[in-house]
Design a protein around this motif. Structure first.
Motif, PDB file in Angstrom:
ATOM      1  N   ALA A 187      -2.769   2.456  -5.765  1.00 42.26           N
ATOM      2  CA  ALA A 187      -3.875   3.241  -5.209  1.00 42.26           C
ATOM      3  C   ALA A 187      -4.831   3.705  -6.300  1.00 42.26           C
ATOM      4  O   ALA A 187      -6.053   3.667  -6.140  1.00 42.26           O
ATOM      5  CB  ALA A 187      -3.335   4.434  -4.414  1.00 42.26           C
TER       6      ALA A 187
ATOM      7  N   GLY B  45      -1.113   7.963  -2.174  1.00 39.18           N
ATOM      8  CA  GLY B  45      -2.415   8.092  -2.822  1.00 39.18           C
ATOM      9  C   GLY B  45      -2.322   7.843  -4.312  1.00 39.18           C
ATOM     10  O   GLY B  45      -1.271   7.466  -4.839  1.00 39.18           O
TER      11      GLY B  45
ATOM     12  N   GLU C  68      -8.707   2.506  -6.865  1.00 40.57           N
ATOM     13  CA  GLU C  68      -9.765   3.507  -6.787  1.00 40.57           C
ATOM     14  C   GLU C  68     -10.540   3.682  -8.096  1.00 40.57           C
ATOM     15  O   GLU C  68     -11.756   3.861  -8.083  1.00 40.57           O
ATOM     16  CB  GLU C  68      -9.177   4.852  -6.362  1.00 40.57           C
TER      17      GLU C  68
ATOM     18  N   LYS D 268       0.841  -1.194   0.000  1.00 39.33           N
ATOM     19  CA  LYS D 268       0.000   0.000   0.000  1.00 39.33           C
ATOM     20  C   LYS D 268       0.871   1.236   0.000  1.00 39.33           C
ATOM     21  O   LYS D 268       1.719   1.422   0.854  1.00 39.33           O
ATOM     22  CB  LYS D 268      -0.920  -0.006   1.214  1.00 39.33           C
TER      23      LYS D 268
END
Length: 131
Positions: free
Chosen positions: A36, A20, A40, A16
């Motif tokens: 990310a 972002g 998303e 992770k």
């Protein structure tokens, strides 16, 4: 003062990422999409249409479930914590936006345009030749 343990936040080894959603333009003619951003924006979408706003120096990515004449396949990594890439040299060449070094940008969602937008005037990170 005592030792403080460093906790990895992700990065090159996958996992992770603490930065972002990010999109990178690469000298190789590909667009990199970090984990990310794949999570998303591309969870159930395997294609992307690409847009260029030369006046405002922005690139837009429109995630799609289905393939179109204008779409590119998003090649998602099978490795856990890794993102994906789009082979789109023709797009980058057409708008003369192939970087000399891989350059990463913050990815934001534009509800009105339904696009992931990167601002080419605001790079987040430029990788040196050993990266």
């Amino acid at each position: 003062m005592g030792f403080k343990k460093f906790t990895k936040k992700g990065g090159k080894a996958g996992g992770k990422s603490g930065v972002g959603p990010r999109v990178s333009l690469r000298k190789s003619g590909t667009v990199g999409i970090n984990h990310a951003a794949v999570s998303e924006y591309f969870e159930e979408k395997d294609y992307v249409e690409l847009f260029n706003d030369a006046v405002n120096q922005k690139v837009g990515l429109h995630p799609r479930v289905d393939e179109t004449d204008a779409s590119y396949k998003v090649r998602k990594s099978d490795r856990e914590g890794h993102g994906g890439q789009v082979n789109c040299r023709a797009f980058l060449n057409e708008y003369d936006i192939v970087p000399e070094k891989t350059t990463r940008y913050k990815a934001t969602w534009d509800d009105e345009q339904e696009l992931i937008v990167i601002d080419l005037t605001s790079p987040d990170h430029v990788y040196d030749s050993s990266s």
